[in-house]
Design a protein around this motif. Structure first.
Motif, short mmCIF file in Angstrom:
data_model
loop_
_atom_site.label_atom_id
_atom_site.label_comp_id
_atom_site.label_asym_id
_atom_site.label_seq_id
_atom_site.Cartn_x
_atom_site.Cartn_y
_atom_site.Cartn_z
N ARG A 42 0.83 -1.21 0.00
CA ARG A 42 0.00 0.00 0.00
C ARG A 42 0.86 1.25 0.00
O ARG A 42 0.38 2.34 -0.27
CB ARG A 42 -0.91 0.00 1.21
CG ARG A 42 -1.90 -1.18 1.19
CD ARG A 42 -2.90 -1.02 2.23
NE ARG A 42 -3.66 0.19 1.90
CZ ARG A 42 -4.86 0.46 2.34
NH1 ARG A 42 -5.43 -0.39 3.13
NH2 ARG A 42 -5.47 1.56 2.03
N VAL A 43 2.14 1.10 0.34
CA VAL A 43 3.06 2.24 0.40
C VAL A 43 4.36 1.85 -0.29
O VAL A 43 4.87 0.75 -0.10
CB VAL A 43 3.36 2.64 1.87
CG1 VAL A 43 4.35 3.78 1.94
CG2 VAL A 43 2.08 3.02 2.59
N ASP A 97 1.65 6.56 -1.06
CA ASP A 97 0.63 5.57 -0.71
C ASP A 97 -0.24 5.31 -1.92
O ASP A 97 -0.17 6.02 -2.92
CB ASP A 97 -0.19 6.00 0.52
CG ASP A 97 -0.90 7.32 0.34
OD1 ASP A 97 -1.22 7.67 -0.80
OD2 ASP A 97 -1.13 8.00 1.35
N ALA A 119 1.34 8.91 4.85
CA ALA A 119 2.45 8.13 5.42
C ALA A 119 3.74 8.94 5.37
O ALA A 119 4.55 8.90 6.30
CB ALA A 119 2.63 6.82 4.66
#
Length: 177
Positions: A35-36, A45, A52
């Motif tokens: 996801r990142v 992200d 983040a």
């Protein structure tokens, strides 16, 4: 070219709630989903919100601010502490900001809070008190701009370089050497 498949992953950038998920493979091994993703020091992200990244740089800058004030207790001039803050913490808060510059006030304030804390600590060291001076007064006392103003300056500078084709010549100049 050899790829370290253990370090490879797949990320899908979208604002949709239901993502189209495909399985990708290299040499028969399925790549993990993430996801990142970190690229050149910036955390992207899957929705490109950069939350983040904001959390990462504020945490790192806060740690460095604490380090500066702990390790420089014996410094007589508060200007020296400000120089250390600029070199260590503010540089993290401004690195490649045209890519991730925040638009929401909550994120702008989250980043600005670190510089506010630094200037408040400088005033406290100079025995000026914590509440006597507001943030704008502290900024002018130490001849510092807000991080938001500095990011806007860097955004405009980046745009100027793109419009005047200075980014392309910069890339080509570095490739030739």
């Amino acid at each position: 070219m050899y790829l370290n498949i253990g370090k490879c992953f797949v990320i899908t950038f979208t604002n949709r709630r239901s993502k189209i998920v495909n399985e990708y493979q290299i040499d028969g091994r399925v790549l993990a989903r993430s996801r990142v993703a970190k690229d050149l020091g910036i955390l992207f992200d899957d929705k490109l919100t950069f939350r983040a990244h904001y959390q990462h740089i504020t945490s790192k800058a806060n740690q460095l601010l604490g380090f500066v004030f702990r390790s420089a207790k014996g410094f007589k001039k508060s200007r020296s502490l400000l120089y250390l803050f600029n070199a260590l913490a503010r540089s993290i808060l401004e690195y490649d900001s045209p890519v991730w510059s925040p638009h929401y006030k909550v994120h702008v304030n989250e980043l600005e809070r670190i510089q506010k804390k630094c200037l408040r600590m400088l005033c406290f060291r100079e025995k000026l008190g914590r509440t006597n001076l507001n943030y704008e007064t502290r900024l002018s006392k130490y001849n510092v701009q807000t991080l938001e103003i500095r990011r806007k300056y860097f955004d405009f500078l980046y745009l100027y370089k793109i419009i005047h084709s200075l980014m392309i010549s910069y890339v080509y100049a570095n490739v030739r050497h």
